[in-house]
Design a protein around this motif. Structure first.
Motif, PDB file in Angstrom:
ATOM      1  N   GLY A 276       5.368  10.138  -7.497  1.00  0.00           N
ATOM      2  CA  GLY A 276       6.439  10.217  -8.484  1.00  0.00           C
ATOM      3  C   GLY A 276       7.690   9.426  -8.193  1.00  0.00           C
ATOM      4  N   THR A 277       7.690   8.601  -7.152  1.00  0.00           N
ATOM      5  CA  THR A 277       8.881   7.824  -6.810  1.00  0.00           C
ATOM      6  C   THR A 277       8.499   6.382  -6.529  1.00  0.00           C
ATOM      7  OG1 THR A 277      10.030   9.740  -5.878  1.00  0.00           O
ATOM      8  CG2 THR A 277      10.800   7.592  -5.163  1.00  0.00           C
ATOM      9  N   ASP A 278       9.321   5.458  -6.971  1.00  0.00           N
ATOM     10  CA  ASP A 278       9.072   4.043  -6.705  1.00  0.00           C
ATOM     11  C   ASP A 278      10.049   3.540  -5.654  1.00  0.00           C
ATOM     12  OD1 ASP A 278       9.344   0.905  -8.503  1.00  0.00           O
ATOM     13  OD2 ASP A 278       8.047   1.472  -6.840  1.00  0.00           O
ATOM     14  N   VAL A 279       9.536   2.869  -4.643  1.00  0.00           N
ATOM     15  CA  VAL A 279      10.362   2.232  -3.618  1.00  0.00           C
ATOM     16  C   VAL A 279      10.248   0.732  -3.808  1.00  0.00           C
ATOM     17  CG1 VAL A 279      10.860   2.023  -1.168  1.00  0.00           C
ATOM     18  CG2 VAL A 279       9.809   4.111  -2.042  1.00  0.00           C
ATOM     19  N   ASN A 280      11.372   0.040  -3.899  1.00  0.00           N
ATOM     20  CA  ASN A 280      11.369  -1.403  -4.114  1.00  0.00           C
ATOM     21  C   ASN A 280      12.663  -1.994  -3.575  1.00  0.00           C
ATOM     22  OD1 ASN A 280      13.442  -1.482  -6.377  1.00  0.00           O
ATOM     23  ND2 ASN A 280      11.928  -0.075  -7.254  1.00  0.00           N
TER      24      ASN A 280
ATOM     25  N   PHE B 291       0.836  -1.212   0.000  1.00  0.00           N
ATOM     26  CA  PHE B 291       0.000   0.000   0.000  1.00  0.00           C
ATOM     27  C   PHE B 291       0.866   1.256   0.000  1.00  0.00           C
ATOM     28  CE2 PHE B 291      -2.096   3.393   2.413  1.00  0.00           C
ATOM     29  CZ  PHE B 291      -3.231   3.595   1.635  1.00  0.00           C
ATOM     30  N   MET B 292       1.876   1.281   0.882  1.00  0.00           N
ATOM     31  CA  MET B 292       2.741   2.453   0.953  1.00  0.00           C
ATOM     32  C   MET B 292       3.519   2.647  -0.349  1.00  0.00           C
ATOM     33  SD  MET B 292       2.317   4.233   3.652  1.00  0.00           S
ATOM     34  CE  MET B 292       3.695   5.311   3.269  1.00  0.00           C
ATOM     35  N   ARG B 293       3.932   1.551  -0.971  1.00  0.00           N
ATOM     36  CA  ARG B 293       4.636   1.669  -2.247  1.00  0.00           C
ATOM     37  C   ARG B 293       3.726   2.314  -3.297  1.00  0.00           C
ATOM     38  NH1 ARG B 293       7.145  -3.159  -6.132  1.00  0.00           N
ATOM     39  NH2 ARG B 293       8.142  -1.740  -7.622  1.00  0.00           N
ATOM     40  N   ASP B 294       2.465   1.877  -3.346  1.00  0.00           N
ATOM     41  CA  ASP B 294       1.521   2.436  -4.313  1.00  0.00           C
ATOM     42  C   ASP B 294       1.292   3.924  -4.069  1.00  0.00           C
ATOM     43  OD1 ASP B 294       1.224   0.006  -5.577  1.00  0.00           O
ATOM     44  OD2 ASP B 294      -0.640  -0.523  -4.537  1.00  0.00           O
TER      45      ASP B 294
END
Length: 234
Positions: free
Chosen positions: A88-92, A79-82
Protein backbone atom coordinates in the motif's frame (compact mmCIF):
# COMPACT_ATOMS: atom_id res chain seq x y z
CA UNK A 1 -3.11 1.76 -2.57
CA UNK A 2 -1.89 5.06 -1.21
CA UNK A 3 0.04 7.47 -3.36
CA UNK A 4 3.71 8.33 -2.89
CA UNK A 5 2.92 11.28 -0.66
CA UNK A 6 1.62 8.86 1.98
CA UNK A 7 5.12 7.70 2.83
CA UNK A 8 6.13 9.43 6.07
CA UNK A 9 8.43 12.35 5.47
CA UNK A 10 12.03 12.03 6.75
CA UNK A 11 13.21 14.39 9.46
CA UNK A 12 15.47 17.26 8.49
CA UNK A 13 19.09 16.11 8.60
CA UNK A 14 20.45 19.53 9.61
CA UNK A 15 20.26 20.88 13.15
CA UNK A 16 18.03 23.96 13.68
CA UNK A 17 21.08 26.19 13.26
CA UNK A 18 23.81 24.96 10.92
CA UNK A 19 27.40 25.56 12.06
CA UNK A 20 29.07 28.62 10.58
CA UNK A 21 31.49 27.80 7.77
CA UNK A 22 35.04 28.72 8.81
CA UNK A 23 36.98 29.41 5.61
CA UNK A 24 40.17 30.14 7.54
CA UNK A 25 40.04 26.67 9.11
CA UNK A 26 38.98 24.73 6.02
CA UNK A 27 42.31 24.98 4.16
CA UNK A 28 44.99 22.68 2.72
CA UNK A 29 47.21 23.64 5.64
CA UNK A 30 44.68 22.25 8.09
CA UNK A 31 44.20 19.15 5.95
CA UNK A 32 47.90 18.27 5.82
CA UNK A 33 48.44 19.01 9.51
CA UNK A 34 45.59 16.58 10.28
CA UNK A 35 47.23 13.94 8.08
CA UNK A 36 50.48 14.45 9.94
CA UNK A 37 48.74 13.96 13.29
CA UNK A 38 49.60 17.46 14.44
CA UNK A 39 46.09 18.45 15.54
CA UNK A 40 43.72 17.12 18.21
CA UNK A 41 40.77 14.86 17.40
CA UNK A 42 38.26 17.68 17.80
CA UNK A 43 39.95 19.55 14.94
CA UNK A 44 39.42 16.56 12.66
CA UNK A 45 35.73 16.51 13.58
CA UNK A 46 35.48 20.24 12.88
CA UNK A 47 37.25 19.82 9.53
CA UNK A 48 34.77 17.11 8.51
CA UNK A 49 31.87 19.41 9.42
CA UNK A 50 33.37 22.20 7.30
CA UNK A 51 33.88 19.76 4.41
CA UNK A 52 30.29 18.63 4.61
CA UNK A 53 29.07 22.24 4.60
CA UNK A 54 31.26 23.16 1.62
CA UNK A 55 30.14 20.13 -0.41
CA UNK A 56 26.51 19.94 0.72
CA UNK A 57 24.87 20.97 -2.55
CA UNK A 58 27.14 18.80 -4.72
CA UNK A 59 26.79 15.79 -2.39
CA UNK A 60 23.00 15.99 -2.42
CA UNK A 61 22.82 16.37 -6.20
CA UNK A 62 25.10 13.35 -6.70
CA UNK A 63 23.05 11.30 -4.24
CA UNK A 64 19.79 12.24 -6.00
CA UNK A 65 21.26 11.36 -9.41
CA UNK A 66 22.38 7.92 -8.21
CA UNK A 67 19.04 7.40 -6.47
CA UNK A 68 17.11 8.07 -9.68
CA UNK A 69 19.34 5.61 -11.54
CA UNK A 70 18.84 2.92 -8.91
CA UNK A 71 15.05 3.20 -8.96
CA UNK A 72 15.19 2.77 -12.74
CA UNK A 73 17.84 0.06 -13.09
CA UNK A 74 18.78 -1.63 -9.79
CA UNK A 75 17.16 -5.10 -9.59
CA UNK A 76 17.10 -5.13 -5.78
CA UNK A 77 15.71 -1.59 -5.41
CA UNK A 78 13.07 -2.19 -8.07
CA UNK A 79 12.09 -5.50 -6.44
CA UNK A 80 11.77 -3.93 -2.99
CA UNK A 81 9.73 -1.06 -4.42
CA UNK A 82 7.31 -3.55 -6.01
CA UNK A 83 6.98 -5.51 -2.77
CA UNK A 84 6.33 -2.36 -0.75
CA UNK A 85 3.71 -1.27 -3.30
CA UNK A 86 1.83 -4.49 -2.58
CA UNK A 87 1.57 -3.31 1.02
CA UNK A 88 0.00 0.00 0.00
CA UNK A 89 2.93 2.43 -0.13
CA UNK A 90 5.12 3.62 -2.98
CA UNK A 91 8.80 4.43 -2.43
CA UNK A 92 10.48 6.50 -5.14
CA UNK A 93 13.04 9.30 -5.56
CA UNK A 94 10.45 11.92 -4.58
CA UNK A 95 10.02 10.59 -1.03
CA UNK A 96 13.48 9.29 -0.19
CA UNK A 97 15.51 12.31 0.88
CA UNK A 98 19.22 12.97 0.32
CA UNK A 99 20.39 15.34 3.07
CA UNK A 100 23.52 16.38 4.91
CA UNK A 101 23.66 14.49 8.21
CA UNK A 102 25.42 15.72 11.31
CA UNK A 103 26.17 12.25 12.65
CA UNK A 104 28.45 9.65 11.09
CA UNK A 105 25.74 7.44 9.62
CA UNK A 106 24.76 6.58 6.06
CA UNK A 107 21.00 6.69 6.42
CA UNK A 108 18.02 6.04 8.59
CA UNK A 109 14.41 5.01 8.79
CA UNK A 110 11.87 6.33 11.23
CA UNK A 111 8.40 4.86 11.65
CA UNK A 112 6.86 8.33 11.63
CA UNK A 113 9.16 10.19 9.21
CA UNK A 114 10.39 7.73 6.58
CA UNK A 115 13.69 7.20 4.73
CA UNK A 116 16.74 9.45 4.85
CA UNK A 117 20.04 9.08 2.97
CA UNK A 118 23.08 10.91 4.34
CA UNK A 119 24.58 12.38 1.17
CA UNK A 120 27.78 13.49 2.88
CA UNK A 121 28.54 9.91 3.97
CA UNK A 122 27.71 8.11 0.69
CA UNK A 123 30.39 8.34 -1.96
CA UNK A 124 29.40 5.72 -4.55
CA UNK A 125 26.31 4.37 -6.24
CA UNK A 126 26.97 0.98 -4.65
CA UNK A 127 26.92 2.47 -1.15
CA UNK A 128 23.66 4.25 -1.91
CA UNK A 129 22.15 1.03 -3.28
CA UNK A 130 23.06 -0.90 -0.12
CA UNK A 131 21.78 1.88 2.14
CA UNK A 132 18.45 2.54 0.40
CA UNK A 133 17.81 -1.24 0.26
CA UNK A 134 18.60 -1.51 3.99
CA UNK A 135 16.09 1.23 4.80
CA UNK A 136 13.49 -0.25 2.44
CA UNK A 137 13.72 -3.54 4.37
CA UNK A 138 12.92 -1.57 7.54
CA UNK A 139 9.93 0.01 5.83
CA UNK A 140 8.76 -3.36 4.51
CA UNK A 141 9.01 -4.90 7.97
CA UNK A 142 6.98 -2.06 9.48
CA UNK A 143 4.25 -2.48 6.86
CA UNK A 144 4.24 -6.28 6.58
CA UNK A 145 4.50 -7.38 10.21
CA UNK A 146 2.79 -6.25 13.40
CA UNK A 147 5.72 -4.03 14.31
CA UNK A 148 5.74 -2.62 17.82
CA UNK A 149 7.96 0.45 17.95
CA UNK A 150 8.41 0.00 21.72
CA UNK A 151 9.55 -3.63 21.46
CA UNK A 152 13.36 -3.78 21.24
CA UNK A 153 13.24 -7.35 19.92
CA UNK A 154 11.28 -6.11 16.91
CA UNK A 155 13.98 -3.52 16.26
CA UNK A 156 16.72 -6.13 16.64
CA UNK A 157 14.94 -8.41 14.18
CA UNK A 158 14.58 -5.77 11.47
CA UNK A 159 18.23 -4.72 11.94
CA UNK A 160 19.30 -8.33 11.36
CA UNK A 161 17.11 -8.66 8.29
CA UNK A 162 18.19 -5.31 6.82
CA UNK A 163 21.89 -6.11 7.14
CA UNK A 164 21.35 -9.61 5.74
CA UNK A 165 19.22 -8.68 2.74
CA UNK A 166 20.65 -5.31 1.68
CA UNK A 167 23.99 -6.66 0.43
CA UNK A 168 26.03 -4.53 2.80
CA UNK A 169 27.52 -7.67 4.36
CA UNK A 170 28.55 -9.47 1.18
CA UNK A 171 32.14 -10.63 1.25
CA UNK A 172 33.57 -8.12 -1.25
CA UNK A 173 32.14 -5.17 0.68
CA UNK A 174 33.51 -6.46 3.97
CA UNK A 175 36.94 -7.38 2.58
CA UNK A 176 37.73 -4.30 0.49
CA UNK A 177 35.87 -1.56 2.37
CA UNK A 178 36.04 -2.63 6.01
CA UNK A 179 39.14 -4.80 6.19
CA UNK A 180 37.26 -7.84 7.46
CA UNK A 181 39.20 -10.88 6.19
CA UNK A 182 37.43 -13.76 7.95
CA UNK A 183 35.89 -16.11 5.39
CA UNK A 184 34.21 -18.70 7.62
CA UNK A 185 30.82 -17.43 8.82
CA UNK A 186 31.66 -14.03 7.34
CA UNK A 187 28.06 -13.10 6.56
CA UNK A 188 26.77 -14.06 9.98
CA UNK A 189 29.57 -12.23 11.79
CA UNK A 190 29.00 -9.07 9.75
CA UNK A 191 25.24 -9.11 10.31
CA UNK A 192 25.67 -9.69 14.06
CA UNK A 193 28.21 -6.86 14.31
CA UNK A 194 26.16 -4.32 12.38
CA UNK A 195 22.86 -5.23 14.00
CA UNK A 196 24.43 -5.00 17.46
CA UNK A 197 25.96 -1.59 16.68
CA UNK A 198 22.61 -0.31 15.44
CA UNK A 199 20.88 -1.52 18.58
CA UNK A 200 23.58 -0.02 20.79
CA UNK A 201 22.79 3.41 19.35
CA UNK A 202 19.24 3.26 20.69
CA UNK A 203 18.74 5.29 23.85
CA UNK A 204 16.69 2.52 25.49
CA UNK A 205 19.51 -0.04 25.09
CA UNK A 206 21.67 -0.05 28.21
CA UNK A 207 25.05 -1.14 26.88
CA UNK A 208 26.92 -3.42 24.46
CA UNK A 209 25.92 -6.53 26.41
CA UNK A 210 22.24 -5.61 26.29
CA UNK A 211 22.47 -4.91 22.53
CA UNK A 212 24.15 -8.26 21.84
CA UNK A 213 21.60 -10.07 24.02
CA UNK A 214 18.70 -8.60 22.05
CA UNK A 215 20.27 -9.64 18.75
CA UNK A 216 21.00 -13.15 20.02
CA UNK A 217 17.46 -13.67 21.31
CA UNK A 218 15.91 -13.23 17.85
CA UNK A 219 18.84 -14.37 15.72
CA UNK A 220 17.72 -17.76 14.43
CA UNK A 221 14.25 -16.74 13.29
CA UNK A 222 15.22 -13.32 11.89
CA UNK A 223 18.46 -14.24 10.10
CA UNK A 224 16.70 -17.11 8.32
CA UNK A 225 13.66 -15.04 7.37
CA UNK A 226 14.45 -13.74 3.87
CA UNK A 227 11.01 -12.33 2.99
CA UNK A 228 10.21 -10.83 0.53
CA UNK A 229 13.13 -12.65 -1.19
CA UNK A 230 13.13 -16.41 -1.74
CA UNK A 231 16.71 -16.47 -0.47
CA UNK A 232 19.49 -14.04 0.45
CA UNK A 233 19.76 -11.95 -2.71
CA UNK A 234 23.48 -11.15 -2.61
Amino acid sequence: MTDSSSLPQPPTAQPPESPVFDKDFYTWTTFFSLLAGQRPAEDRAKYMRMRDLANEEADCKKCEKHLTYLFNYSPVVRFMRDEIKKLGTDVNPTNVRCKRCTTRQTGGFDLHYGILLCANELQTRGQIEDTVTHEMVHLYDNLRFKFNDLDLKHHACTEIRASTLSGECRFAREFFKRGQTTITQQLQECVRRRATLSMRNRSSVRDDVHAAQLVNEVWDSCFNDTRPFDEIYR
